[in-house]
Structures are given as C-alpha cells and as structure tokens.
Design an enzyme around this catalytic site. Structure first.
Site, mmCIF file in Angstrom:
data_model
loop_
_atom_site.group_PDB
_atom_site.id
_atom_site.type_symbol
_atom_site.label_atom_id
_atom_site.label_comp_id
_atom_site.label_asym_id
_atom_site.label_seq_id
_atom_site.Cartn_x
_atom_site.Cartn_y
_atom_site.Cartn_z
ATOM 1 N N LYS A 79 -1.787 17.065 -9.410
ATOM 2 C CA LYS A 79 -2.149 15.926 -8.809
ATOM 3 C C LYS A 79 -2.673 16.284 -7.385
ATOM 4 C CE LYS A 79 -0.040 11.485 -7.429
ATOM 5 N NZ LYS A 79 1.312 10.648 -7.287
ATOM 6 N N SER A 154 1.164 6.304 -9.228
ATOM 7 C CA SER A 154 -0.156 6.765 -8.670
ATOM 8 C C SER A 154 -1.038 7.915 -9.286
ATOM 9 C CB SER A 154 0.117 6.888 -7.349
ATOM 10 O OG SER A 154 1.153 7.755 -7.092
ATOM 11 N N SER A 178 5.869 6.566 -9.819
ATOM 12 C CA SER A 178 4.292 7.196 -10.018
ATOM 13 C C SER A 178 4.272 8.416 -11.224
ATOM 14 C CB SER A 178 3.786 7.526 -8.831
ATOM 15 O OG SER A 178 3.384 6.663 -7.742
HETATM 16 N N1 GLN Z 1 3.692 1.960 -6.579
HETATM 17 C C1 GLN Z 1 4.591 2.404 -6.028
HETATM 18 C C2 GLN Z 1 4.115 2.484 -4.489
HETATM 19 O O1 GLN Z 1 3.086 2.060 -4.316
HETATM 20 C C3 GLN Z 1 5.174 3.902 -6.153
HETATM 21 C C4 GLN Z 1 4.133 4.766 -5.841
HETATM 22 C C5 GLN Z 1 4.733 6.291 -6.048
HETATM 23 O O2 GLN Z 1 5.688 6.468 -6.784
HETATM 24 N N2 GLN Z 1 4.020 7.350 -5.459
HETATM 25 O O3 GLN Z 1 4.691 2.943 -3.317
#
Ligand code: GLN
Length: 492
Positions: A79, A154, A178
């Site tokens: 990532k 994400s 994410s």
């Molecule tokens: N959707 C969540 C956020 O926007 C989780 C994102 C993540 O785990 N990086 O914070």
C-alpha cells in the site's frame, strides 16, 4: 491452472522445490498487471526492471540456501502509505506526489529479508481516509468482480490487486477497517493484527493509536504466513511488542471443535443488508459444521463507536499531518506571500477535501474549550468499549459479524454524503479502538456477482484462534471463486 492462480504458500512451495523460479513468478505477476491493471487501476507505481532485478537476486539467494522461508520468491504489493526505499510513496496525495523515501518501512525490510519480491505500490484513499479508494488524488480503482463498483477502502488498491491476481499477496493498513472492509468487498482474506504486533515504523501515520499494518491475501493460510514474516518487535516503534507466539501458520488446520463464537445481536439489526446478513448466517453454519458453538449475545455501546472513532482518528490525524507544511516534504504552492501564506496555500492545494475535513474536525475537537467535551469524552468511551469486549471475551473465544453493512457500492455513490460513508464503518472501528485483531474471510457471492466476507474478531493476541477458525470456515465453505475478469470470461 495459471501460475497467478496459486496461493502465496503454494507458490512459495513450488519456488522452494525449484519447480517455478522467482523470476518466472515475478514475470507472471507483471504480465497479469499488464493484462488487467489498465482496467482495475490498483497500482500507482510498478517498476518492472527493479522487480526483475530483485527477483533475480532472490532466486540466487534461494539457490545458495540463504533464503529458506515459506514465502521466498513470492511477488507482493505494498500500500502506498508504507515507505519503500527509492520507490515513490505518495499516500495517494498531491502533497506527497514526488516523495521518494530513503528507507524501507520495517514491515518492508522484513518482507525483503524473507525474500518476497515487491512489485509496486497500490492505490488507496488519500492518507487512508475513506472507505472506497475514491479519495485518491490520482485514480479510481475498480472492483475486479464488477468494474462499476468500488473495491472498498482505504486499502482498495491492495485488495483489488490480490483479487485480480496482479500479486500473490499485499500489505494494507487498517485504522478503522481499511484492511477488513475492502477484503470483504473484493473477496479476499485480510487481517488487522492486535495493535503492536507489526512495527509502524515507516507507515505514514494517520491515527497512531489505531493504525496497524496487516496482510491481505487469497486465503487465511496466506495471511498467517505473511503475518509470521512481518510480526516483530522493533525498537524504532516503541508501541511494537515482543510476542512469543508468532508461529501463526501452525494454527491453520487446527480443530475448532468446542470453540465458542458469539454474534452480537446489535450486529444483525437495522441497517444491515439482507445479503450480508445471509453471509453471516452462512458463516455461522460453516463454523457450527466445523464443530464450533455459535450463539447470539449483547455486546452494547454500538451507537458510540462511530462518534468516538471519528473524534479520536481526526484528532490524531490533525496532529500527524502538521508535518506536511510545504517546507520539509512534497508539494509547495507556486505562488505565495510570506511564510504563513506558503503554509496555507501548500496545504490547501496539496490536501484533498476529505483530508482537509478531518484536519478541521480534529483541530476543533482538540481546541481549548472543546477538548473536554469531545476528545476527552471520546477517550472515555474508548475505554468503555474495551471493557465491553473484555466482558464478551470472558464468555466467547471470538466474535462473528459483518465487515461492512453492504456489498461494494457503485462507483461515485459514496462521496456525496460523508456522514453516510462514516456510518458504514460501524462494524470495524471498535476493533481498532480496543486494539483487537480482526480477520475477514470471503464467504459468498450475492445475486449481483459481488463477494461478501465476514469478520472474526478476537481478543488481544488471539490471532491463532482467528486463523484456526478462519481456515475451518474456508474448509467447510469450499474452494473460493474468481471473478469473471480474472477468468477472462468477462464480456467486453
Ligand atoms: N473508513 C475509515 C476512515 O476513513 C477507516 C480508514 C482506515 O482504516 N484507514 O477513517
């Protein structure tokens, strides 16, 4: 069977016995990327020459007997918020568009030491803030099962790359779901480990008390093998821990007879799509068939998890992202008048709307006068949530539930309403607030042809139980399917 259809462990075995070469495996991944990624758009950076050089070096290491690990020679994606030496690391943000780290994140060092070959960097929501990968400043990743749908986020690029066979496994990061949510959307397995299991050194921070790097792969066994490689105490991350129990592969295949699995009643109430409910019920059936005891119980505090998470995550983000000021890193505005104007313009132009929203929210809840009312209160709620889980784990070995309330939404339908997007994190964020491990296992494909996974949540350090149960679930479920796109049967 195509080479790219092998699991990471299967490929590793074949590489060890010399049946397949590390260079051959890397070439197969690069070809698959060439064949599919212009449509899936999972990768932000792929540098084939570097990949082949690394693979050749690994091949020599395997031949000489220096590299003997289960995953030596296996191509992997990373990532783009995890630093890679001499390879761009952008966080899918304009502000880091040209950032090339001079060091590898500790997790990447461990991958390379174990002989895994880094193929490239995957797309994500900007600074990991989002649930669809659509907040990326650069491109929109598509779900390989249905190109008109999002891969989730994400870590959407990593999950889509695994699902499309464009790598054998990937690293993601999970601050509030994410890894687990996009794994569910893309029909792959993914685990967010117990906080402190994997070093965060070189992971560009979003919310430091919640962030964890974790594996994304085709099945549970691959996740276990990969976690075994990256889990380690690191003196460069004071929150990382020495764990004596990181031989995770050993747990795969262990019996789940008598295992006590609880489904929180609240997880099955309103807001959950019927097909996701069906997936949870099927998973419960699979686990029962494998010998586990499954029952419903009341977990409590559900309604407070989203507000607490968004207050804490935004507060930490506003502080962590202060370092991007146009001076030390990345983007600087072209025109400005004086120092303060340069900061302001660089940050306004460099960050996208979702990141700016979080910075504003975080600065607000930390400001004097509001700190007690919001931030401190959220911390208290966090402690209560941990207690609720502690209680649950006094009666159950693990919790079964959804990873997200729906299957993957259509592209372009989520960003218009941020509140709605935040609410979709309901099943994942509490796990990060409590520091627990959570594993997503693919379970079924719905009528629209979209995969749905379920989430197994364990107590701190209970990854082995999760791997045993996840693999047990997979064994009863049967072999997992592949998307039409990957099978080459998609209608053009
Ligand atoms: N959707 C969540 C956020 O926007 C989780 C994102 C993540 O785990 N990086 O914070």
């Amino acid at each position: 069977m195509q080479l790219t259809e092998l699991t990471a462990v299967e490929l590793g075995n074949k590489i060890r016995t010399g049946e397949i070469g590390a260079v051959e495996a890397a070439q197969a991944s690069l070809e698959q990327i060439g064949r599919l990624d212009f449509r899936v758009q999972a990768y932000l950076t792929v540098e084939p020459e570097k990949v082949l050089l690394q693979a050749a070096e690994v091949e020599r290491g395997i031949r000489s007997g220096a590299l003997t690990g289960a995953l030596a020679g296996v191509p992997i994606a990373v990532k783009d918020n995890i630093c890679t030496k001499d390879m761009k690391t952008t966080c899918a943000s304009r502000i880091l568009e040209n950032f090339v780290p001079f060091y590898d994140a500790e997790a990447v060092v461990r991958l390379k030491d174990a002989g895994l070959v880094v193929l490239g960097k995957t797309n994500m929501d900007e600074f990991a803030m989002g649930s669809t990968t659509e907040t990326s400043a650069f491109q929109t990743t598509k779900n390989p099962w249905e190109l008109s749908h999002v891969p989730g986020g994400s870590s959407g690029g990593s999950c889509a790359a695994v699902a499309a066979g464009e790598c054998f496994a990937a690293l993601g990061s999970d601050t509030g779901g994410s890894i687990r949510q996009p794994s569910s959307y893309c029909g792959v397995a993914g685990i967010k480990p117990t906080y402190g299991t994997v070093s965060r050194y070189g992971l560009i921070a979003y919310a430091s008390s919640l962030d964890q790097i974790g594996p994304i792969a085709k099945d549970v066994r691959d996740c276990a093998a990969l976690l075994e490689v990256i889990a380690a105490q690191d003196k460069k991350d004071s929150t990382s821990m020495a764990r004596p129990d990181t031989n995770f592969l050993q747990a795969v295949g262990q019996s789940v007879k008598g295992l006590r699995v609880g489904i929180p009643t609240e997880y099955l109430s309103e807001g959950l799509d019927d097909d996701v409910q069906e997936a949870v019920m099927r998973a419960a059936g699979y686990l029962k068939e494998a010998g586990a005891v499954v029952e419903e119980f009341k977990l409590g505090l559900m309604e407070y998890t989203i507000p607490a998470y968004y207050v804490i995550a935004s507060a930490e983000a506003s502080s962590n992202l202060e370092r991007f000021d146009g001076v030390k890193y990345g983007y600087r505005a072209k025109e400005y008048e004086g120092l303060h104007d340069m900061y302001k313009r660089s940050r306004s132009e460099g960050f996208g709307p979702e990141v700016r929203r979080r910075i504003m929210l975080g600065s607000f809840v930390l400001s004097s006068g509001y700190y007690d009312a919001y931030y401190l209160k959220a911390l208290r709620v966090r402690a209560r949530i941990k207690q609720a889980f502690d209680e649950a784990f006094s009666g159950y070995d693990m919790i079964l539930g959804p990873a997200a309330p729906t299957a993957a939404p259509r592209l372009g339908t989520s960003l218009a309403d941020p509140m709605k997007m935040y609410l979709s994190d309901i099943y994942t964020v509490a796990v990060n607030l409590a520091g627990l491990p959570g594993l997503t296992v693919p379970c079924m494909v719905n009528a629209e042809g979209l995969p749905i996974g379920v989430q197994l949540i364990g107590d701190c350090f209970a990854e082995k139980k999760l791997f045993a149960a996840g693999a047990g679930l997979e064994a009863v479920r049967g072999p997992w399917m592949q998307s039409d796109l990957v099978r080459g049967e998609e209608q053009k």
